[in-house]
Design an enzyme around this catalytic site. Sequence first.
Site, mmCIF file in Angstrom:
data_model
loop_
_atom_site.group_PDB
_atom_site.id
_atom_site.type_symbol
_atom_site.label_atom_id
_atom_site.label_comp_id
_atom_site.label_asym_id
_atom_site.label_seq_id
_atom_site.Cartn_x
_atom_site.Cartn_y
_atom_site.Cartn_z
ATOM 1 N N LYS A 22 0.848 -1.216 0.000
ATOM 2 C CA LYS A 22 0.000 0.000 0.000
ATOM 3 C C LYS A 22 0.875 1.255 0.000
ATOM 4 C CE LYS A 22 -1.673 1.542 4.117
ATOM 5 N NZ LYS A 22 -1.298 2.929 4.420
ATOM 6 N N ASN A 23 1.878 1.279 0.886
ATOM 7 C CA ASN A 23 2.646 2.516 1.051
ATOM 8 C C ASN A 23 3.652 2.757 -0.071
ATOM 9 O OD1 ASN A 23 1.143 3.067 3.264
ATOM 10 N ND2 ASN A 23 2.705 2.500 4.769
ATOM 11 N N ARG A 92 -3.740 10.366 4.424
ATOM 12 C CA ARG A 92 -2.547 11.204 4.393
ATOM 13 C C ARG A 92 -1.698 10.971 3.136
ATOM 14 N NH1 ARG A 92 0.387 14.217 8.050
ATOM 15 N NH2 ARG A 92 2.606 14.193 7.619
ATOM 16 N N CYS A 116 -4.249 12.734 13.139
ATOM 17 C CA CYS A 116 -5.016 11.500 13.227
ATOM 18 C C CYS A 116 -4.669 10.816 14.536
ATOM 19 C CB CYS A 116 -4.733 10.595 12.039
ATOM 20 S SG CYS A 116 -3.114 9.892 12.071
ATOM 21 N N ARG A 121 1.251 14.519 13.225
ATOM 22 C CA ARG A 121 1.686 14.344 11.839
ATOM 23 C C ARG A 121 1.722 15.652 11.023
ATOM 24 N NH1 ARG A 121 -0.878 8.950 9.413
ATOM 25 N NH2 ARG A 121 1.121 8.835 8.358
ATOM 26 N N PRO A 122 2.689 16.520 11.326
ATOM 27 C CA PRO A 122 2.814 17.773 10.565
ATOM 28 C C PRO A 122 3.350 17.545 9.143
ATOM 29 C CG PRO A 122 4.613 17.566 12.135
ATOM 30 C CD PRO A 122 3.723 16.376 12.350
ATOM 31 N N ASP A 124 5.647 19.986 7.817
ATOM 32 C CA ASP A 124 6.696 21.003 7.676
ATOM 33 C C ASP A 124 7.856 20.547 6.788
ATOM 34 O OD1 ASP A 124 6.948 19.226 9.976
ATOM 35 O OD2 ASP A 124 8.824 20.264 10.416
ATOM 36 N N LEU A 125 8.217 19.260 6.853
ATOM 37 C CA LEU A 125 9.369 18.794 6.061
ATOM 38 C C LEU A 125 9.041 18.766 4.566
ATOM 39 C CD1 LEU A 125 10.556 15.898 8.410
ATOM 40 C CD2 LEU A 125 11.655 18.120 8.102
ATOM 41 N N ASP A 307 4.908 0.570 11.898
ATOM 42 C CA ASP A 307 3.669 -0.035 11.391
ATOM 43 C C ASP A 307 3.497 -1.495 11.830
ATOM 44 O OD1 ASP A 307 2.974 2.329 10.221
ATOM 45 O OD2 ASP A 307 3.653 1.801 8.215
ATOM 46 N N ARG A 399 -8.567 -0.451 4.868
ATOM 47 C CA ARG A 399 -7.666 0.545 4.274
ATOM 48 C C ARG A 399 -6.337 -0.100 3.890
ATOM 49 N NH1 ARG A 399 -6.184 5.327 7.675
ATOM 50 N NH2 ARG A 399 -4.938 5.555 5.818
HETATM 51 N N1 EPU Z 1 7.049 14.350 10.486
HETATM 52 C C1 EPU Z 1 7.315 15.649 10.773
HETATM 53 N N2 EPU Z 1 7.183 16.565 9.754
HETATM 54 C C2 EPU Z 1 6.820 16.208 8.502
HETATM 55 C C3 EPU Z 1 6.555 14.856 8.222
HETATM 56 C C4 EPU Z 1 6.687 13.949 9.245
HETATM 57 O O1 EPU Z 1 7.658 16.006 11.890
HETATM 58 O O2 EPU Z 1 6.734 17.085 7.640
HETATM 59 C C5 EPU Z 1 7.179 13.350 11.560
HETATM 60 C C6 EPU Z 1 5.907 12.539 11.801
HETATM 61 O O3 EPU Z 1 4.988 13.224 12.631
HETATM 62 C C7 EPU Z 1 6.463 11.263 12.401
HETATM 63 C C8 EPU Z 1 7.777 11.086 11.657
HETATM 64 O O4 EPU Z 1 8.113 12.379 11.150
HETATM 65 O O5 EPU Z 1 6.714 11.464 13.761
HETATM 66 C C9 EPU Z 1 7.747 10.087 10.518
HETATM 67 O O6 EPU Z 1 6.618 10.334 9.699
HETATM 68 P P1 EPU Z 1 6.640 10.091 8.134
HETATM 69 O O7 EPU Z 1 6.547 11.406 7.453
HETATM 70 O O8 EPU Z 1 7.756 9.196 7.762
HETATM 71 O O9 EPU Z 1 5.246 9.366 7.931
HETATM 72 P P2 EPU Z 1 4.392 9.422 6.615
HETATM 73 O O10 EPU Z 1 5.314 9.530 5.474
HETATM 74 O O11 EPU Z 1 3.324 10.425 6.755
HETATM 75 C C10 EPU Z 1 4.394 6.865 6.102
HETATM 76 C C11 EPU Z 1 3.365 5.757 6.060
HETATM 77 C C12 EPU Z 1 2.886 5.422 7.462
HETATM 78 C C13 EPU Z 1 4.105 5.039 8.306
HETATM 79 C C14 EPU Z 1 5.156 6.157 8.277
HETATM 80 C C15 EPU Z 1 6.432 5.809 9.002
HETATM 81 C C16 EPU Z 1 2.323 6.097 3.912
HETATM 82 C C17 EPU Z 1 1.108 6.409 3.143
HETATM 83 N N3 EPU Z 1 2.244 6.166 5.230
HETATM 84 O O12 EPU Z 1 3.715 7.990 6.651
HETATM 85 O O13 EPU Z 1 2.037 4.308 7.331
HETATM 86 O O14 EPU Z 1 3.710 4.797 9.625
HETATM 87 O O15 EPU Z 1 5.502 6.474 6.923
HETATM 88 O O16 EPU Z 1 7.006 4.675 8.461
HETATM 89 O O17 EPU Z 1 3.336 5.743 3.334
HETATM 90 C C18 EPU Z 1 0.296 2.855 7.899
HETATM 91 O O18 EPU Z 1 0.497 2.267 6.825
HETATM 92 O O19 EPU Z 1 -0.455 2.390 8.803
HETATM 93 C C19 EPU Z 1 0.959 4.140 8.141
HETATM 94 C C20 EPU Z 1 0.565 4.989 9.086
#
Ligand code: EPU
Length: 420
Positions: A22-23, A92, A116, A121-122, A124-125, A307, A399
């Site tokens: 999925k991801n 997201r 969520c 889950r900001p 900013d990056l 995950d 999902r």
């Molecule tokens: N974060 C920031 N700023 C940002 C982005 C992220 O501070 O701009 C923080 C997040 O709050 C978190 C950390 O960085 O504490 C890592 O988050 P990441 O951005 O890597 O998460 P994501 O890319 O939004 C994906 C997966 C998630 C999985 C995470 C971590 C998808 C669609 N989602 O989310 O999957 O938990 O990476 O591996 O790829 C799931 O499948 O159940 C799921 C939540």
Amino acid sequence: MEKLIIEGAKPLKGEVTISGSKNAALPIMAATLLTDEPCILQNIPCLRDTWTMIELLKSLGKTVVIDGNKIIITSEGKLNHIADYKLVSTMRGSFCVLGPLLAKLKKAQVSLPGGCVIGIRPVDLHLKGLKSLGAKIEVENGYVVAKARHFKGAHIYLGGVFGSSVLATANVLMAATLAKGETIIEAAACEPEVEDLANMLTAMGAKIKGIGSPRLTITGVKKLRGLTYKIIPDRIEAGTYILMAAATKSSITLKGACYSHLMALVDKLDQVGIKVYPEGSLIKMKCKKVLKPVSITTYPYPGFPTDLQAQFMALMAIVEGVSVITDKVYPDRFIHIAELNRMGANISREGFNAIVQGVKVLHGAPVMASDLRASAALVIAGLAAKGQTEIHRLYHLDRGYENLDKKLTALGAKVYRERE
Ligand code: EPU
């Protein structure tokens, strides 16, 4: 709405085929916005989230034809630059249309994905990286409104408080493929899903070095082409089935999964007393009679995946002794504790840790799914528990787990869906 009923304490046996990731699928589907040529994507899991992404691509002007697990994405007219609130707010992963839309159309308006249950889950990056490439970004009425006359390569550091970001790396990587000159992304996420996206972009004609490492170097090209691409298997689905088998003291065989993506789990399970090993293209497992409690801390890849944290906790709940679980990626991802305790687990939260005091047996109970992986943990607990478990709000599981009840039934579990 539907609920899942599980008659627990039945061993699993046989073979399960692991679906596409999925991801990996979500950003790869978004990446097709970077070209006007047809793209054929194979091994797309049939899930609520991939449906949402298909709807989003259609709303942006793409035509999508579904043929089983294959989708064909083509362009007819001009793309629309506005990603609707309704579609982005439900998932997201949709936020990763921002980078490709900006790179292709020079403007994009994408709803903020919002928080969520697993944390705030900001984004900013994502915004920092795209700004470094030259985008002007404002947040207006809940939308990210971005413009970029031209993207220019830059040297970008994408590490955050909790380490690298999977989708921020995906967004910036996709945007950089069409930027002028060279972009270097430092502290890039190394997850296999990001690697898969980079491989897909390379097959579209992008120039990317350092794939799979925390330093990606991208040399921008003028145009990307269409392609046929097969998505990698879902390591989280694979890990979840392994943990389901472990919790029921069973040994199952996984088909179509990638062993090397599972090493952090394999290593921890080895300490627990469960051998997970490759045999040809299959993954097999052997469980010892008495299992040992083992503590885990989640980290970005190649660390133990967040995950699989909830599912590992469900296993530890029935391994006698104490284990400590810490999530360094989402420190508050512990909503499943209350529902596991409802089934007789003994888990408490102490600061950033969950302390699991393993019990002999869990007992079936009505429980509430709160997010995707928490729901998977409840399925594991339900399969292991004595008696009947009812998991409400089943849509969370749909999902991320393709044909979950069918796959479990084929493995010998007594699982069925009922209308609420
Ligand atoms: N974060 C920031 N700023 C940002 C982005 C992220 O501070 O701009 C923080 C997040 O709050 C978190 C950390 O960085 O504490 C890592 O988050 P990441 O951005 O890597 O998460 P994501 O890319 O939004 C994906 C997966 C998630 C999985 C995470 C971590 C998808 C669609 N989602 O989310 O999957 O938990 O990476 O591996 O790829 C799931 O499948 O159940 C799921 C939540």
